[in-house]
Design an enzyme around this catalytic site. Structure first.
Site, PDB file in Angstrom:
ATOM      1  N   CYS A 222       5.817  -6.401  -8.741  1.00 27.32           N
ATOM      2  CA  CYS A 222       5.363  -6.073  -6.744  1.00 27.32           C
ATOM      3  C   CYS A 222       4.638  -4.578  -7.172  1.00 27.32           C
ATOM      4  O   CYS A 222       3.982  -4.246  -6.157  1.00 27.32           O
ATOM      5  CB  CYS A 222       6.638  -5.303  -6.347  1.00 27.32           C
ATOM      6  SG  CYS A 222       7.586  -3.845  -8.178  1.00 27.32           S
TER       7      CYS A 222
ATOM      8  N   GLU B 149      13.166  -2.047  -2.235  1.00 28.38           N
ATOM      9  CA  GLU B 149      12.306  -2.125  -3.223  1.00 28.38           C
ATOM     10  C   GLU B 149      12.032  -3.500  -2.825  1.00 28.38           C
ATOM     11  O   GLU B 149      11.994  -4.367  -2.996  1.00 28.38           O
ATOM     12  CB  GLU B 149      12.771  -2.245  -4.113  1.00 28.38           C
ATOM     13  CG  GLU B 149      13.037  -1.027  -4.681  1.00 28.38           C
ATOM     14  CD  GLU B 149      12.606   0.686  -4.571  1.00 28.38           C
ATOM     15  OE1 GLU B 149      11.604   0.578  -4.273  1.00 28.38           O
ATOM     16  OE2 GLU B 149      13.587   1.765  -4.313  1.00 28.38           O
TER      17      GLU B 149
END
Length: 484
Positions: free
Chosen positions: A259, A225
């Site tokens: 993110c 990720e």
């Protein structure tokens, strides 16, 4: 690196390997892993978070220099508890074998096939600093739901939170179930080299390449990720007030250290000034002051703050125009805080570092466009982003963006919130990651889908002509099967 050679605060590969082997042995001894055992571990994880939420919020805030406790509950703790609730509701269903259709002639006379989802073993979790509780324990719950054991490598940038979590996990779990280790880059490298049954890493793409290279030596399956530059597209018919309010909320959350934060805006050329003004107004409404405001989070450390300021300076030197949103007209130079106001940058181009690197902080570049085809080309000519956001009402425009761009996930008419939906997969694509977790997708990510075919007592291979010596029956079967 041998145990005796480990640097201060680091954990050697030998020590990690001992923890891994103990969990692996316990895992094999327990098979098959029951629903009750899985839910017990999930419930203990959530209860640990609930019981110690105040201490966890305080530790995270201390590590950041300041972080809103309300925000930590909303973005870190609620996610873990919600993930546990989702498993409580759905895990029995996910665990059921899936019947599959068998092909002729091997489906005759009671032959059957199914997929059984079996735990992989021991899952390693490398957690980042930006949401240290969420991104350590959401994957852990997913791994537990699939029947695995878990070892977490906590980020060295959250030392107080790491020590607290390490202590709490030791109170709620036997080390053969779940354990936490802390340490810096050497520990992280050693952690990546363990022959995990599955490894999940959340962080930057540069480090991910090293993690993946180390995992490849053991052919360890990995989930990555990674983030990236998530574009936020303001459509031609977007409501500017609603759009800028939601963009400001998402960008200011955790001071942009997400993110999935809106990384840059793509705005119609005739709405640029209205959008910038809307961002200024929305930030001012949500955060009338910044330095002493409990709701606004600090940049994690001075090094990261310097990197962000370097992005701004580089952009200004190359022709960008800045708008610093400082509603209280505060003096940020006269404080020891690492808090930064949001800086909006206009007239940006791809020669600027701010348009090349993931920002991960309170900086928001704005690019303009004249038609959506130009937007689609720009997005597609850059790395696949983790998230993409579109604001607008025309269904054909929404569909065009969804169909012609590729990203890990999308939120329409808001930002970030697709990650908050437990029944949707969270993951990237290409440079923004691989694999996905949460909900049923996480259960499958951390499971091995084992194919099981059951043959009846009668020898179907002989009936179908598959058993030598071959003859007329074989020819008949082959002719039948070689037709569309």
């Amino acid at each position: 690196m041998e145990a005796l050679e480990a640097a201060a605060g680091e954990v050697s590969k030998d020590e990690i390997m001992k923890l891994f082997q103990a969990q692996r042995d316990a895992f094999h001894a327990e098979l098959p892993v029951s629903y009750d055992a899985r839910m017990d571990r999930i419930n203990r994880t959530a209860q640990m978070i609930i019981d110690h939420q105040d201490a966890l919020c305080e530790a995270v805030s201390n590590d950041f220099g300041h972080r809103s406790g309300v925000q930590t509950v909303m973005t870190d703790l609620m996610s873990v508890v919600g993930h546990a609730k989702d498993h409580k509701k759905n895990l029995k269903k996910w665990m059921r074998p899936e019947k599959r259709k068998m092909d002729f002639p091997l489906n005759l006379l009671g032959a059957s096939g199914q997929v059984e989802y079996q735990p992989k073993g021991v899952v390693g979790v490398i957690a980042p600093w930006n949401f240290p509780i969420n991104l350590a324990f959401d994957p852990a719950i997913g791994a537990f739901g699939a029947g695995n054991r878990v070892i977490i490598k906590f980020s060295e940038f959250c030392p107080e939170t790491g020590e607290l979590v390490k202590k709490l996990v030791a109170e709620y779990f036997a080390p053969e179930e779940m354990t936490v280790i802390t340490g810096g880059p050497e520990t992280g490298q050693s952690f990546s080299e363990i022959p995990w049954d599955h490894l999940i890493f959340t962080g930057g793409g540069g480090i991910a390449k090293h993690v993946m290279a180390a995992a490849a030596q053991n052919l360890t399956p990995v989930t990555l990720e990674l983030g990236g530059k998530s574009p936020t597209i303001v459509g031609p018919d977007a409501d500017v007030q609603k759009t800028t309010q939601r963009i400001a909320m998402g960008k200011m959350m955790n001071a942009g250290q997400i993110c999935l934060a809106p990384d840059y805006l793509l705005v119609p050329h005739d709405k640029e000034e209205a959008v910038v003004s809307g961002i200024v107004a929305s930030v001012t409404e949500q955060y009338p002051t910044l330095i002493a405001n409990d709701d606004y989070t600090s940049v994690i450390n001075a090094r990261h703050k310097d990197r962000l300021q370097g992005l701004i300076d580089d952009a200004l030197a190359k022709g960008a125009k800045q708008t610093i949103i400082n509603p209280g007209d505060e003096d940020f130079s006269n404080t020891n805080s690492n808090k930064m106001p949001l800086t909006v940058l206009q007239d940006v181009n791809d020669d600027m570092r701010v348009m090349q690197e993931e920002i991960f902080g309170p900086i928001l570049p704005v690019k303009t466009y004249r038609n959506l085809e130009e937007v689609i080309d720009y997005v597609n000519n850059h790395d696949r982003p983790l998230g993409l956001y579109y604001f607008g009402e025309t269904e054909s425009d929404k569909r065009k963006i969804l169909d012609k761009t590729i990203s890990g996930g999308v939120t329409v008419n808001d930002v970030i919130f697709h990650i908050a939906q437990h029944d949707l997969p969270f993951g990237g694509v290409g440079p923004s990651g691989m694999g996905a977790y949460t909900g049923p997708d996480g259960f499958k990510e951390f499971s091995h889908a084992k194919a099981v075919y059951r043959q009846p007592k009668i020898n179907i291979a002989k009936i179908a002509g598959f058993l030598p010596p071959y003859g007329a029956t074989t020819d008949k079967t082959m002719k039948q099967q070689m037709r569309l």
